[in-house]
Design a protein around this motif. Structure first.
Motif, PDB file in Angstrom:
ATOM      1  N   VAL A 129       0.809  -1.219   0.000  1.00 24.15           N
ATOM      2  CA  VAL A 129       0.000   0.000   0.000  1.00 24.15           C
ATOM      3  C   VAL A 129       0.845   1.272   0.000  1.00 24.15           C
ATOM      4  CG1 VAL A 129      -1.708   1.313   1.328  1.00 24.15           C
ATOM      5  CG2 VAL A 129      -1.946  -1.155   1.088  1.00 24.15           C
TER       6      VAL A 129
ATOM      7  N   VAL B 232      -4.959  -2.395  -2.608  1.00 25.90           N
ATOM      8  CA  VAL B 232      -5.261  -1.776  -1.319  1.00 25.90           C
ATOM      9  C   VAL B 232      -6.380  -2.538  -0.608  1.00 25.90           C
ATOM     10  CG1 VAL B 232      -6.198   0.298  -0.219  1.00 25.90           C
ATOM     11  CG2 VAL B 232      -4.398   0.500  -1.938  1.00 25.90           C
ATOM     12  N   ASN B 233      -7.430  -2.892  -1.348  1.00 27.15           N
ATOM     13  CA  ASN B 233      -8.553  -3.626  -0.737  1.00 27.15           C
ATOM     14  C   ASN B 233      -8.100  -4.987  -0.232  1.00 27.15           C
ATOM     15  OD1 ASN B 233     -10.356  -1.551  -1.190  1.00 27.15           O
ATOM     16  ND2 ASN B 233     -11.038  -2.366  -3.148  1.00 27.15           N
TER      17      ASN B 233
ATOM     18  N   SER C 140      -5.915  -4.469   2.827  1.00 25.87           N
ATOM     19  CA  SER C 140      -6.707  -3.966   3.952  1.00 25.87           C
ATOM     20  C   SER C 140      -7.497  -5.099   4.596  1.00 25.87           C
ATOM     21  CB  SER C 140      -7.674  -2.882   3.486  1.00 25.87           C
ATOM     22  OG  SER C 140      -6.946  -1.762   3.045  1.00 25.87           O
ATOM     23  N   SER C 141      -7.984  -6.013   3.768  1.00 27.63           N
ATOM     24  CA  SER C 141      -8.768  -7.113   4.312  1.00 27.63           C
ATOM     25  C   SER C 141      -7.908  -8.098   5.112  1.00 27.63           C
ATOM     26  CB  SER C 141      -9.516  -7.861   3.200  1.00 27.63           C
ATOM     27  OG  SER C 141      -8.604  -8.516   2.351  1.00 27.63           O
TER      28      SER C 141
ATOM     29  N   ASN D 146      -1.313   3.708  -2.512  1.00 26.40           N
ATOM     30  CA  ASN D 146      -2.537   4.170  -1.851  1.00 26.40           C
ATOM     31  C   ASN D 146      -3.049   5.488  -2.444  1.00 26.40           C
ATOM     32  OD1 ASN D 146      -4.508   3.658   0.206  1.00 26.40           O
ATOM     33  ND2 ASN D 146      -3.670   5.419   1.286  1.00 26.40           N
TER      34      ASN D 146
ATOM     35  N   ASP E 145       0.036  -3.681   5.322  1.00 23.65           N
ATOM     36  CA  ASP E 145       0.349  -2.506   4.522  1.00 23.65           C
ATOM     37  C   ASP E 145       1.776  -2.279   4.430  1.00 23.65           C
ATOM     38  OD1 ASP E 145      -1.398  -0.303   6.787  1.00 23.65           O
ATOM     39  OD2 ASP E 145       0.321  -1.513   7.249  1.00 23.65           O
TER      40      ASP E 145
END
Length: 130
Positions: free
Chosen positions: A52, A121-122, A125-126, A79, A130
């Protein structure tokens, strides 16, 4: 020479008499230098390897020139690009800049890159990475 390869610089001064006879040499301690090039991370071979907060310059298809231009527009990380709304005025301005440049990064490649960065990013994030 860089400290990466165990090399170093050393200054040496010679003191001479007016008759040009060397009396003594003085050497500095080792001076290790790591070039800026070596501090930068290289490109990844696949977009899925990006994190990210990685610089866009690490992404395949984003050269130094485009990385610099995007950074000037406030987009320097994965990001940053992922957070860009493809329908926004800001995105349109960046696309216009890309079109004027007529380089290898086309509008469709750029919009595709935004979507890929959003997926990265998704995904991270899940997983809490990062």
């Amino acid at each position: 020479v860089s400290s990466r390869n165990g090399g170093y610089f050393q200054f040496e001064a010679f003191i001479k008499t007016p008759e040009n006879i060397k009396i003594e040499s003085i050497k500095s301690s080792e001076i290790r230098v790591l070039s800026e090039r070596l501090k930068n991370q290289g490109k990844v071979s696949d977009l899925d390897e990006l994190k990210v907060n990685d610089e866009l310059s690490r992404a395949p298809g984003i050269g130094k020139k485009y990385a610099t231009k995007l950074a000037e527009a406030g987009i320097s990380t994965v990001n940053d690009l992922a957070s860009l709304d493809p329908k926004s005025q800001r995105c349109n301005e960046i696309v216009d800049m890309i079109k004027k440049d007529r380089g290898s990064l086309t509008e469709s490649k750029f919009l595709n890159l935004i979507e890929k960065m959003k997926r990265i990013v998704n995904k991270q994030s899940s997983f809490g990475n990062d």
